[in-house]
Design a protein around this motif. Structure first.
Motif, short mmCIF file in Angstrom:
data_model
loop_
_atom_site.label_atom_id
_atom_site.label_comp_id
_atom_site.label_asym_id
_atom_site.label_seq_id
_atom_site.Cartn_x
_atom_site.Cartn_y
_atom_site.Cartn_z
N PRO A 17 17.37 -10.62 11.01
CA PRO A 17 17.41 -9.85 12.27
C PRO A 17 18.69 -10.10 13.07
N PHE A 18 19.17 -11.35 13.08
CA PHE A 18 20.39 -11.67 13.82
C PHE A 18 21.61 -11.01 13.15
N MET A 19 21.64 -11.02 11.81
CA MET A 19 22.73 -10.36 11.10
C MET A 19 22.72 -8.86 11.36
N ASP A 20 21.54 -8.26 11.38
CA ASP A 20 21.45 -6.82 11.70
C ASP A 20 22.03 -6.54 13.08
N TYR A 21 21.72 -7.41 14.02
CA TYR A 21 22.24 -7.28 15.39
C TYR A 21 23.76 -7.40 15.41
N ILE A 22 24.30 -8.39 14.69
CA ILE A 22 25.75 -8.58 14.63
C ILE A 22 26.43 -7.34 14.06
N LEU A 23 25.91 -6.84 12.95
CA LEU A 23 26.52 -5.69 12.30
C LEU A 23 26.44 -4.44 13.17
N LYS A 24 25.34 -4.30 13.89
CA LYS A 24 25.21 -3.16 14.81
C LYS A 24 26.24 -3.25 15.92
N TYR A 59 43.54 -8.00 10.61
CA TYR A 59 42.60 -8.42 11.64
C TYR A 59 41.44 -9.17 10.98
N LEU A 60 41.10 -10.31 11.56
CA LEU A 60 39.94 -11.08 11.12
C LEU A 60 39.02 -11.27 12.32
N THR A 61 37.78 -10.89 12.16
CA THR A 61 36.76 -11.23 13.14
C THR A 61 35.88 -12.30 12.51
N ILE A 62 35.90 -13.49 13.09
CA ILE A 62 35.14 -14.61 12.54
C ILE A 62 33.98 -14.93 13.47
N ILE A 63 32.79 -14.91 12.94
CA ILE A 63 31.60 -15.25 13.71
C ILE A 63 31.00 -16.52 13.13
N ALA A 64 30.91 -17.55 13.97
CA ALA A 64 30.50 -18.87 13.49
C ALA A 64 29.42 -19.46 14.40
N ASN A 65 28.59 -20.33 13.81
CA ASN A 65 27.64 -21.07 14.64
C ASN A 65 28.38 -22.13 15.44
N GLU A 66 27.69 -22.84 16.29
CA GLU A 66 28.36 -23.73 17.25
C GLU A 66 29.24 -24.78 16.59
N SER A 67 28.71 -25.50 15.60
CA SER A 67 29.50 -26.57 14.97
C SER A 67 30.71 -26.02 14.25
N LYS A 117 31.64 -17.46 18.97
CA LYS A 117 30.53 -18.39 18.75
C LYS A 117 29.22 -17.64 18.88
N ALA A 118 28.41 -17.71 17.82
CA ALA A 118 27.16 -16.95 17.80
C ALA A 118 25.97 -17.90 17.70
N CYS A 119 25.00 -17.69 18.56
CA CYS A 119 23.78 -18.49 18.56
C CYS A 119 22.59 -17.55 18.42
N PRO A 120 21.77 -17.73 17.37
CA PRO A 120 20.58 -16.88 17.24
C PRO A 120 19.73 -16.91 18.51
N ASN A 121 19.14 -15.78 18.82
CA ASN A 121 18.29 -15.58 20.00
C ASN A 121 19.09 -15.46 21.29
N LYS A 122 20.43 -15.39 21.17
CA LYS A 122 21.27 -15.19 22.35
C LYS A 122 22.20 -14.00 22.11
N ALA A 123 22.65 -13.40 23.20
CA ALA A 123 23.55 -12.25 23.09
C ALA A 123 24.88 -12.68 22.46
N LEU A 124 25.44 -11.81 21.66
CA LEU A 124 26.72 -12.09 21.01
C LEU A 124 27.84 -11.98 22.03
N PRO A 125 28.84 -12.89 21.97
CA PRO A 125 29.99 -12.76 22.87
C PRO A 125 30.75 -11.45 22.65
N VAL A 126 31.71 -11.20 23.49
CA VAL A 126 32.45 -9.93 23.46
C VAL A 126 33.46 -9.92 22.31
N PHE A 127 33.54 -8.80 21.59
CA PHE A 127 34.61 -8.60 20.62
C PHE A 127 35.89 -8.29 21.39
N LEU A 128 36.98 -8.94 21.01
CA LEU A 128 38.24 -8.81 21.76
C LEU A 128 39.31 -8.02 21.01
#
Length: 363
Positions: A17-24, A59-67, A117-128
């Motif tokens: 579900p989180f990946m679907d949200y990211i891709l959307k 262009y690289l968009t990198i989405i990573a967990n906190e660590s 930085k992406a955290c499941p169950n939280k809104a994704l930060p802004v794409f820049l």
């Protein structure tokens, strides 16, 4: 513009579900579906992979967990001979100029890299990063793909546009158009629309196109679904503003419910079966009667993996679309697993609605 989306960390890419949200979110921002690379946690090759990708993409968009976010921040500093600095509560290379909380842009080897930085169950930060290449998607419905492609290629050459096509269904083709230098993409789209007037669907979401068309006409739609179990209705319900055109939906799996709720004749169910043209025709008419809607879609079929027979194999689906004056029924044969058959069935239902009632819904 060569652009890639990089997902770092199993925590993200096993979370469907989180990946679907990211891709959307990505598609909403950049107007296209990304090429994706997945990298696991604690990957010792991570610095080399980022460096190689920076050599091959603009262009690289990198989405990573906190660590991994902080690990990659350090890697970007190393690759750019920079040092870490805390800006807006986020550690990032000190020379970074474009940033918001949990998202910043760094430049490595002439590539622009947006790390989020992406955290499941939280809104994704802004794409820049910005989409510097104009891209437009559209669909062509109820056309011969080869004939349509020949026309598209000719028009694309005339207007300096690149096109890429994919056959969603035998009757439905997705087209992505991107501007070349000095391209005239608006003129290209207008020309395609003019030549293929009753086949041109703006955007790549057929349900969204139907919602906007029905709203413009003040019309509404209802559903009676069996094998798709509400998928057709769910696709409509996912569109903002659907409540203005969505009358209601009935999921009628059992023969008893088809009879009691929709008025499908017991004789039809006993002699022809639930998976038949006669059944879906009566389901569509029953949905119209129950809802009072302007149009109805009905589906019944065998999605599998079990339940098929020699006479009625897995993938056999009947679809009916109707208004008060006319009902159109199609026998369809789809391939794939259960989910893919159901997905194709839902898309074909919308495709058939437009094919049968274009003048009433769109014109």
């Amino acid at each position: 513009m060569r652009h890639i989306l990089i997902i770092v960390g199993e925590e993200i890419h096993i979370n469907e579900p989180f990946m679907d949200y990211i891709l959307k979110r990505f598609k909403e921002h950049f107007t296209h579906t990304p090429l994706i690379s997945y990298i696991g946690n604690s990957d010792k090759e991570l610095p080399f992979k980022i460096e190689n990708l920076a050599k091959n993409y603009d262009y690289l968009t990198i989405i990573a967990n906190e660590s991994n976010f902080y690990t990659i921040s350090k890697i970007l500093c190393t690759l750019s001979s920079d040092s870490l600095e805390l800006k807006n509560d986020t550690l990032m290379p000190s020379r970074t100029e474009l940033f918001v909380e949990n998202s910043f842009v760094a430049e490595i080897l002439e590539a622009k890299i947006n790390l989020l930085k992406a955290c499941p169950n939280k809104a994704l930060p802004v794409f820049l990063l910005e989409n510097t290449t104009r891209t437009e998607n559209f669909m062509l419905n109820a056309v011969n793909k080869d004939d349509a492609l020949s026309l598209l290629v000719s028009l694309a050459d005339s207007f300096n546009v690149n096109i890429f096509t994919s056959q969603i269904l035998p009757e439905l083709v997705l087209v992505r158009a991107t501007n070349q230098k000095f391209g005239q993409i608006d003129e290209f789209l207008a020309s395609v629309n003019e030549r293929l007037k009753k086949h041109f669907i703006k955007g790549d979401n057929i349900a969204e196109f139907i919602v906007s068309s029905l709203k413009a006409k003040g019309l509404n739609l209802s559903f009676a679904e069996s094998c798709t179990a509400g998928l057709v209705a769910a696709k409509l319900g996912s569109i903002s503003g659907a409540s203005e055109v969505f009358s209601g939906s009935l999921v009628t799996y059992s023969n008893h419910i088809k009879n009691v709720w929709l008025g499908v004749d017991e004789a039809v169910l006993e002699t022809k079966g639930a998976v038949s043209s006669q059944c879906v025709e009566q389901m569509a008419k029953g949905a119209l009667n129950m809802s009072g809607a302007d149009f109805a879609i009905a589906i019944s079929g065998i999605a599998g993996p079990g339940g098929g027979s020699r006479e009625k194999p897995v993938g056999l689906v009947y679809i009916a679309v109707a208004n008060d004056e006319h009902c159109e029924v199609r026998e369809c044969h789809f391939s794939g697993d259960r989910d893919y058959i159901r997905e194709q069935s839902a898309l074909r239902a919308y495709s058939l609605l437009l094919e049968s009632f274009w003048d009433e819904i769109v014109e």
